[in-house]
Design a protein around this motif. Sequence first.
Motif, PDB file in Angstrom:
ATOM      1  N   LEU A 200      -9.316   2.834  -7.257  1.00 50.36           N
ATOM      2  CA  LEU A 200      -9.894   2.940  -5.965  1.00 50.36           C
ATOM      3  C   LEU A 200     -10.012   1.669  -4.804  1.00 50.36           C
ATOM      4  O   LEU A 200      -9.529   1.932  -3.682  1.00 50.36           O
ATOM      5  N   PHE A 201      -9.643   0.375  -5.386  1.00 50.88           N
ATOM      6  CA  PHE A 201      -9.526  -0.552  -4.319  1.00 50.88           C
ATOM      7  C   PHE A 201      -8.140  -1.200  -4.389  1.00 50.88           C
ATOM      8  O   PHE A 201      -7.812  -2.539  -4.043  1.00 50.88           O
ATOM      9  N   GLY A 202      -7.345  -0.725  -5.155  1.00 55.12           N
ATOM     10  CA  GLY A 202      -5.975  -1.377  -5.410  1.00 55.12           C
ATOM     11  C   GLY A 202      -4.962  -0.849  -4.095  1.00 55.12           C
ATOM     12  O   GLY A 202      -5.525  -0.398  -3.125  1.00 55.12           O
ATOM     13  N   ILE A 203      -3.765  -1.233  -4.505  1.00 51.66           N
ATOM     14  CA  ILE A 203      -2.772  -1.020  -3.361  1.00 51.66           C
ATOM     15  C   ILE A 203      -2.588   0.358  -2.864  1.00 51.66           C
ATOM     16  O   ILE A 203      -2.250   0.949  -1.698  1.00 51.66           O
ATOM     17  N   ASN A 204      -2.994   1.461  -3.786  1.00 47.06           N
ATOM     18  CA  ASN A 204      -2.709   2.679  -3.554  1.00 47.06           C
ATOM     19  C   ASN A 204      -3.937   3.500  -3.523  1.00 47.06           C
ATOM     20  O   ASN A 204      -4.292   4.752  -2.994  1.00 47.06           O
ATOM     21  N   GLY A 205      -5.194   2.616  -3.113  1.00 44.86           N
ATOM     22  CA  GLY A 205      -6.330   3.145  -3.095  1.00 44.86           C
ATOM     23  C   GLY A 205      -6.949   2.982  -1.475  1.00 44.86           C
ATOM     24  O   GLY A 205      -6.211   2.644  -0.599  1.00 44.86           O
ATOM     25  N   LEU A 206      -8.315   2.728  -1.525  1.00 41.34           N
ATOM     26  CA  LEU A 206      -8.860   2.533  -0.490  1.00 41.34           C
ATOM     27  C   LEU A 206      -8.786   1.109   0.243  1.00 41.34           C
ATOM     28  O   LEU A 206      -8.303   1.026   1.664  1.00 41.34           O
ATOM     29  N   GLY A 207      -8.487   0.068  -0.541  1.00 39.04           N
ATOM     30  CA  GLY A 207      -8.054  -1.224  -0.010  1.00 39.04           C
ATOM     31  C   GLY A 207      -6.705  -1.243   0.532  1.00 39.04           C
ATOM     32  O   GLY A 207      -6.613  -1.920   1.718  1.00 39.04           O
ATOM     33  N   GLY A 208      -5.655  -0.390   0.003  1.00 42.58           N
ATOM     34  CA  GLY A 208      -4.435  -0.266   0.511  1.00 42.58           C
ATOM     35  C   GLY A 208      -4.391   0.621   1.799  1.00 42.58           C
ATOM     36  O   GLY A 208      -3.748   0.112   2.970  1.00 42.58           O
ATOM     37  N   TYR A 209      -5.280   1.544   1.986  1.00 44.36           N
ATOM     38  CA  TYR A 209      -5.512   2.145   3.210  1.00 44.36           C
ATOM     39  C   TYR A 209      -6.043   1.238   4.416  1.00 44.36           C
ATOM     40  O   TYR A 209      -5.552   1.195   5.569  1.00 44.36           O
TER      41      TYR A 209
ATOM     42  N   ALA B  38      -5.328  -1.899   9.395  1.00 48.79           N
ATOM     43  CA  ALA B  38      -5.275  -3.296  10.108  1.00 48.79           C
ATOM     44  C   ALA B  38      -4.066  -3.666  10.504  1.00 48.79           C
ATOM     45  O   ALA B  38      -4.116  -4.100  11.676  1.00 48.79           O
ATOM     46  N   LEU B  39      -3.043  -3.578   9.819  1.00 50.95           N
ATOM     47  CA  LEU B  39      -1.765  -4.140  10.092  1.00 50.95           C
ATOM     48  C   LEU B  39      -1.212  -3.206  11.315  1.00 50.95           C
ATOM     49  O   LEU B  39      -0.643  -3.910  12.288  1.00 50.95           O
ATOM     50  N   LEU B  40      -1.415  -1.958  11.234  1.00 53.20           N
ATOM     51  CA  LEU B  40      -0.962  -0.933  12.308  1.00 53.20           C
ATOM     52  C   LEU B  40      -1.902  -1.289  13.461  1.00 53.20           C
ATOM     53  O   LEU B  40      -1.091  -1.317  14.602  1.00 53.20           O
ATOM     54  N   LEU B  41      -2.965  -1.636  13.560  1.00 48.46           N
ATOM     55  CA  LEU B  41      -3.748  -1.742  14.774  1.00 48.46           C
ATOM     56  C   LEU B  41      -3.434  -3.279  15.205  1.00 48.46           C
ATOM     57  O   LEU B  41      -3.407  -3.738  16.452  1.00 48.46           O
ATOM     58  N   ALA B  42      -3.137  -4.213  14.438  1.00 48.22           N
ATOM     59  CA  ALA B  42      -2.472  -5.469  14.665  1.00 48.22           C
ATOM     60  C   ALA B  42      -1.185  -5.457  15.485  1.00 48.22           C
ATOM     61  O   ALA B  42      -1.286  -6.007  16.535  1.00 48.22           O
ATOM     62  N   ILE B  43      -0.373  -4.593  15.112  1.00 47.87           N
ATOM     63  CA  ILE B  43       0.934  -4.338  15.655  1.00 47.87           C
ATOM     64  C   ILE B  43       0.657  -3.591  17.121  1.00 47.87           C
ATOM     65  O   ILE B  43       1.225  -4.231  17.992  1.00 47.87           O
TER      66      ILE B  43
END
Length: 67
Positions: free
Chosen positions: A4-13, A18-23
């Motif tokens: 759920l909170f791994g890189i493939n779950g909600l945390g990764g999402y 956040a990265l796309l919004l920062a860009i």
Amino acid sequence: MNGLFGINGLGGYIVAVALLLAIVFGLGYAAVITQKAQANNPYVIENQNSIEKKSVGNAQHYQDVKE
């Protein structure tokens, strides 16, 4: 729990969003700063009759106005 909170779950999402919004905000800010810098930077096109339709040499006709 790791799924759920791994890189493939909600945390990764959340990280990806956040990265796309920062860009997007970073590039938008850079565009606004560039527009403000160039808004009061006039230029003159010299020898308008000698400009060709498709030519690399057309850049020599563009001159910044020195104030």
